[in-house]
Write a protein that holds these residues in place. Sequence first.
Motif, short mmCIF file in Angstrom:
data_model
loop_
_atom_site.label_atom_id
_atom_site.label_comp_id
_atom_site.label_asym_id
_atom_site.label_seq_id
_atom_site.Cartn_x
_atom_site.Cartn_y
_atom_site.Cartn_z
N VAL A 219 0.82 -1.21 0.00
CA VAL A 219 0.00 0.00 0.00
C VAL A 219 0.86 1.26 0.00
N GLN A 220 1.90 1.28 0.81
CA GLN A 220 2.73 2.48 0.92
C GLN A 220 3.38 2.84 -0.41
N GLU A 221 3.77 1.84 -1.19
CA GLU A 221 4.38 2.10 -2.50
C GLU A 221 3.40 2.82 -3.42
N ILE A 222 2.14 2.37 -3.41
CA ILE A 222 1.12 2.99 -4.26
C ILE A 222 0.86 4.43 -3.82
N VAL A 223 0.75 4.62 -2.50
CA VAL A 223 0.52 5.97 -1.96
C VAL A 223 1.66 6.90 -2.34
N ASP A 224 2.90 6.43 -2.21
CA ASP A 224 4.08 7.25 -2.56
C ASP A 224 4.08 7.59 -4.05
N ALA A 225 3.71 6.64 -4.88
CA ALA A 225 3.69 6.86 -6.33
C ALA A 225 2.66 7.91 -6.72
N HIS A 237 -7.07 7.50 3.50
CA HIS A 237 -8.30 6.67 3.55
C HIS A 237 -8.29 5.63 2.41
N VAL A 238 -7.22 4.84 2.39
CA VAL A 238 -6.99 3.89 1.28
C VAL A 238 -7.57 2.51 1.61
N ILE A 240 -7.67 -1.33 -0.43
CA ILE A 240 -7.32 -2.15 -1.59
C ILE A 240 -7.77 -3.57 -1.29
N TRP A 241 -8.56 -4.15 -2.19
CA TRP A 241 -9.05 -5.50 -1.97
C TRP A 241 -9.23 -6.24 -3.30
N GLN A 242 -9.29 -7.54 -3.20
CA GLN A 242 -9.49 -8.40 -4.37
C GLN A 242 -10.92 -8.90 -4.35
N LEU A 243 -11.69 -8.57 -5.40
CA LEU A 243 -13.08 -9.01 -5.45
C LEU A 243 -13.17 -10.48 -5.86
N ASN A 244 -12.43 -10.83 -6.90
CA ASN A 244 -12.36 -12.22 -7.36
C ASN A 244 -11.02 -12.42 -8.06
N GLU A 245 -10.93 -13.47 -8.88
CA GLU A 245 -9.65 -13.77 -9.52
C GLU A 245 -9.21 -12.71 -10.53
N GLU A 246 -10.17 -11.92 -11.02
CA GLU A 246 -9.88 -11.01 -12.12
C GLU A 246 -9.91 -9.54 -11.74
N GLU A 247 -10.41 -9.20 -10.56
CA GLU A 247 -10.60 -7.79 -10.22
C GLU A 247 -9.91 -7.43 -8.89
N ILE A 248 -9.07 -6.41 -8.94
CA ILE A 248 -8.49 -5.82 -7.74
C ILE A 248 -8.95 -4.36 -7.69
N HIS A 249 -9.48 -3.96 -6.56
CA HIS A 249 -10.06 -2.62 -6.41
C HIS A 249 -9.19 -1.73 -5.53
N LEU A 250 -9.11 -0.46 -5.91
CA LEU A 250 -8.45 0.56 -5.11
C LEU A 250 -9.44 1.69 -4.85
N GLU A 251 -9.57 2.06 -3.59
CA GLU A 251 -10.43 3.19 -3.21
C GLU A 251 -9.60 4.11 -2.33
N ALA A 252 -9.65 5.42 -2.60
CA ALA A 252 -8.84 6.36 -1.83
C ALA A 252 -9.42 7.77 -1.89
N HIS A 253 -9.06 8.57 -0.88
CA HIS A 253 -9.37 10.00 -0.90
C HIS A 253 -8.08 10.73 -1.27
N ASP A 295 -10.63 16.19 7.47
CA ASP A 295 -10.85 14.78 7.83
C ASP A 295 -9.51 14.15 8.14
N SER A 296 -9.51 12.90 8.57
CA SER A 296 -8.28 12.22 8.90
C SER A 296 -7.42 12.05 7.64
N LYS A 297 -6.15 12.35 7.76
CA LYS A 297 -5.22 12.24 6.63
C LYS A 297 -4.36 10.99 6.71
N LYS A 298 -4.74 10.06 7.58
CA LYS A 298 -4.01 8.81 7.69
C LYS A 298 -4.26 7.93 6.46
N ILE A 299 -3.25 7.16 6.10
CA ILE A 299 -3.39 6.27 4.94
C ILE A 299 -4.49 5.25 5.19
N ILE A 300 -4.48 4.65 6.37
CA ILE A 300 -5.51 3.68 6.73
C ILE A 300 -6.41 4.29 7.81
#
Length: 303
Positions: A219-225, A237-238, A240-253, A295-300
Amino acid sequence: MAHHHGHHHVKGDSKGRSLGISILLNLLITVAQVIGGIVSGSLALLSDALHNFSDVLSLVISFVANKLTKKKASTKKTFGYKRAEIIAAFINAATLVVVAIILIIEAIERLQHPQEIGSDLVIWLSVLGILANGFSVWLLRGDTENNMNMKSAYFHLLTDMMASVAVLVGGILMKFFEVYWVDALLTLAIALYLIYVGYDLLKESTKVLMLFTPKSIVVQEIVDAINQMQGIKNVHHVHIWQLNEEEIHLEAHIDFEHDIKLSEFDVILEAIEQKVLQDYGINHVNIQPEYGKCDSKKIIVQD
């Protein structure tokens, strides 16, 4: 909030056909081995039959899950049945472990009280198991790399083929050397291998069901990028989860340094989507743009 997604199509029809053939073959093996195990008195053969029956159930579950994933999403089911195959993998992995525990109990009891076994029947039925399961393993092998559901079915069949090989070896030893305790010992070895395989698959499917971050993603690598992109002040407010074999989701503020236009945000969003797709395989992105929001500025952030 916006999102991007990509799809990877799989040959669902061929998977369903392979599973259907495997179900019929395992039903045949199960019936033959139950009859043979009772007639010969072989615990290894009966344990192999029990494992084969669990294979039938697991293959049916995998078959149904494979069909469900093709159903379209609706207002009541906005993700459709995309997680059906993950649930199937979880159930199948759990049954591998349960069957293994039952076999261990039976094997220990038989080690304490060895019985004479009709080895000829054991040998011929184990050969049948090797051929039928070997064919099923060959059918499913191409669909296991990127599909947890098919992998769970494949492991059921692969371990069953290995069990049949072990039973064959045991049958030969019993026929020529009358070493009847080897029947229970082989059963114990099969059970321990089942636990080894089942636990790993159970752990992986549980992680997906619990919405854990995929192990390949930091997660930290993605945030830094993303933070290095022009105009971005903070990523927080990040999720990241895997819905199934084909989909990985990212949600962030994302906090922006300036009160930008929507058209400018779209350009930055496109750059983020391309970055996370190419570098991390994330194909669904949801970003909430913010400017000066308290709002909170924490990654998680615990919701």
